[in-house]
Scaffold this active site. Structure first.
Site, PDB file in Angstrom:
ATOM      1  N   GLU A  89     -27.215 -56.017  11.944  1.00  0.00           N
ATOM      2  CA  GLU A  89     -27.955 -54.794  12.218  1.00  0.00           C
ATOM      3  C   GLU A  89     -28.796 -54.889  13.485  1.00  0.00           C
ATOM      4  O   GLU A  89     -29.047 -55.970  14.012  1.00  0.00           O
ATOM      5  CB  GLU A  89     -28.816 -54.425  11.023  1.00  0.00           C
ATOM      6  CG  GLU A  89     -29.777 -55.495  10.596  1.00  0.00           C
ATOM      7  CD  GLU A  89     -30.258 -55.217   9.170  1.00  0.00           C
ATOM      8  OE1 GLU A  89     -29.506 -55.516   8.238  1.00  0.00           O
ATOM      9  OE2 GLU A  89     -31.364 -54.700   9.006  1.00  0.00           O
ATOM     10  N   CYS A 342     -35.092 -56.706   9.281  1.00  0.00           N
ATOM     11  CA  CYS A 342     -34.479 -58.017   9.188  1.00  0.00           C
ATOM     12  C   CYS A 342     -33.514 -58.189   8.026  1.00  0.00           C
ATOM     13  O   CYS A 342     -33.836 -58.831   7.034  1.00  0.00           O
ATOM     14  CB  CYS A 342     -35.549 -59.077   9.091  1.00  0.00           C
ATOM     15  SG  CYS A 342     -36.549 -59.140  10.536  1.00  0.00           S
TER      16      CYS A 342
HETATM   17  N1  SAH Z   1     -35.514 -66.029  13.211  1.00  0.00           N
HETATM   18  C1  SAH Z   1     -36.468 -65.498  14.135  1.00  0.00           C
HETATM   19  C2  SAH Z   1     -36.302 -64.043  14.433  1.00  0.00           C
HETATM   20  C3  SAH Z   1     -36.114 -63.116  13.294  1.00  0.00           C
HETATM   21  S1  SAH Z   1     -37.143 -62.008  12.597  1.00  0.00           S
HETATM   22  C4  SAH Z   1     -37.861 -65.789  13.673  1.00  0.00           C
HETATM   23  O1  SAH Z   1     -38.033 -66.344  12.606  1.00  0.00           O
HETATM   24  O2  SAH Z   1     -38.796 -65.505  14.412  1.00  0.00           O
HETATM   25  C5  SAH Z   1     -38.390 -61.358  13.569  1.00  0.00           C
HETATM   26  C6  SAH Z   1     -39.751 -61.385  12.861  1.00  0.00           C
HETATM   27  O3  SAH Z   1     -39.779 -60.590  11.667  1.00  0.00           O
HETATM   28  C7  SAH Z   1     -40.152 -62.781  12.437  1.00  0.00           C
HETATM   29  O4  SAH Z   1     -41.496 -62.992  12.764  1.00  0.00           O
HETATM   30  C8  SAH Z   1     -39.974 -62.737  10.946  1.00  0.00           C
HETATM   31  O5  SAH Z   1     -40.759 -63.704  10.333  1.00  0.00           O
HETATM   32  C9  SAH Z   1     -40.386 -61.321  10.629  1.00  0.00           C
HETATM   33  N2  SAH Z   1     -39.915 -60.817   9.348  1.00  0.00           N
HETATM   34  C10 SAH Z   1     -38.801 -61.125   8.670  1.00  0.00           C
HETATM   35  N3  SAH Z   1     -38.721 -60.447   7.521  1.00  0.00           N
HETATM   36  C11 SAH Z   1     -39.802 -59.665   7.477  1.00  0.00           C
HETATM   37  C12 SAH Z   1     -40.295 -58.720   6.535  1.00  0.00           C
HETATM   38  N4  SAH Z   1     -39.643 -58.465   5.404  1.00  0.00           N
HETATM   39  N5  SAH Z   1     -41.445 -58.091   6.824  1.00  0.00           N
HETATM   40  C13 SAH Z   1     -42.119 -58.356   7.961  1.00  0.00           C
HETATM   41  N6  SAH Z   1     -41.717 -59.229   8.877  1.00  0.00           N
HETATM   42  C14 SAH Z   1     -40.569 -59.885   8.644  1.00  0.00           C
END
Ligand code: SAH
Length: 366
Positions: A89, A342
């Protein structure tokens, strides 16, 4: 699966075209067509037999927009279909200066963060550099005729900024991610400046050092989400491999090599990391460093029990960080009416497929 032509940079396309016995100018036509987001079969300047030869080996459309979800605030979310039937996505966020696209780097993820939907079924596979790029090419093509885009000038494209914050851990797919960064910043390509690109990592320390040495000064963002290693390990298994102190050292090195300040993401999770004491600890940890903190409201994932904090608490936390001397912002909530941060869109699609008995290649284990 056939090969992905969008993996190649201009020099590689030139070499390919010459190796197929075609004239050099065909390389330019081909590369320009791809950069405009055209399918190989759609590039009208190329002779049909040449295209047919290419199509024997290469995917005509490696990344296809399968579905668009439009929010009242202008945000668009996409489900992209890959040639092997997997889906990833993406999001397009509209701002005054242009648009930021969030792209995925892997199908699924193996980092196991407790709040994240991308990792629910583990890692399925890495995306290639061209599959990451083609997510942007597809969105540019979708918006190519928009008045707003045309108003920005002859060479204008919809996507002006890119964040690697979709599904996947970009530094866990290091070679393809760096190749993508080289290709997307290249002058002959989309030519998006490194300053307009943000790479978010859960903190794979050795790869952070490698990235600092690549000479592509993108904005480095680290998902912190906690102020101690112990707290962090509860929500991010990767914390058992790398300490916060090691992450901070790698960030300092990144700043030294690139001159770019770095960023931390801190997702506020009720009862976990958003008391006044956490704010003070975070301020103490980061004070005086050339960094900025992005606070994120948790997007609740139904498969997980973690809860978001209220607005009032979020602003209070922000206030405490500022009082503690940090530069910080609370990320504005966008597209919440269309759901899905995400991996949530993909997770939903996998459920639908399972319900329809067509789980296909999307690889939920077991
Ligand atoms: N793998 C990378 C990039 C992916 S996600 C990382 O860990 O940074 C981008 C951001 O969204 C990251 O900070 C992640 O921790 C956050 N994230 C993931 N799922 C989330 C959710 N359900 N609610 C809020 N932030 C989320």
């Amino acid at each position: 699966m056939k090969k992905v032509l969008q993996d190649l940079n201009f020099a590689e396309v030139q070499a390919l075209v010459l190796s197929m016995g075609e004239k050099n100018f065909r390389a330019k036509q081909l590369f320009e067509g791809l950069t405009k987001g055209k399918k190989i079969s759609e590039i009208t300047s190329l002779p049909r037999p040449f295209k047919e030869k290419l199509l024997e080996e290469y995917e005509d459309e490696p990344v296809k927009i399968e579905e668009i979800f439009r929010s009242a605030d202008g945000t668009e979310k996409y489900l992209f279909a890959l040639a092997d039937g997997n889906v990833v996505e993406g999001v397009l966020m509209k701002y005054k200066y242009g648009c930021t696209q969030c792209v995925s780097t892997q199908v699924g993820c193996r980092m196991g963060c407790k709040f994240c939907a991308s990792t629910l079924n583990g890692l399925v596979r890495n995306l290639s550099a061209g599959e990451i790029l083609a997510q942007i090419l597809a969105v540019n093509a979708l918006h190519a005729a928009d008045e707003e885009v045309k108003g920005r000038g002859r060479e204008a494209r919809a996507v002006t900024n890119v964040v690697l914050m979709g599904s996947g851990e970009p530094l866990d797919n290091y070679a393809q991610t760096v190749k993508f960064l080289k290709n997307v910043t290249a002058e002959e390509g989309l030519h998006i400046g490194a300053r307009n690109i943000s790479l978010s990592t859960c903190g794979l320390v050795p790869k952070m050092y490698e990235l600092a040495n690549e000479g592509i000064p993108v904005n480095l963002t680290v998902s912190l989400h906690a102020t101690s290693d112990e707290d962090r390990a509860r929500v991010m298994p990767v914390a058992r491999a790398y300490k916060i102190s090691e992450i901070l050292k790698a960030c300092a090195y990144y700043f030294e090599k690139t001159g770019r300040r770095y960023y931390f993401e801190y997702t506020l999770i009720e009862g976990e990391n958003c008391d006044a004491a956490h704010a003070e600890a975070l301020a103490a940890l980061l004070k005086g460093r050339p960094c900025h903190v992005n606070l994120i409201r948790l997007n609740e994932v139904k498969e997980r029990s973690l809860k978001a904090t209220g607005d009032k608490e979020a602003y209070r936390f922000l206030g405490l960080l500022e009082k503690g001397g940090l530069s910080a912002t609370l990320r504005r909530q966008i597209g919440s009416d269309i759901g899905g941060a995400c991996g949530q869109l993909r997770a939903r699609r996998l459920e639908e497929r399972a319900a329809a008995g067509t789980d296909g290649r999307d690889g939920s284990p077991g």
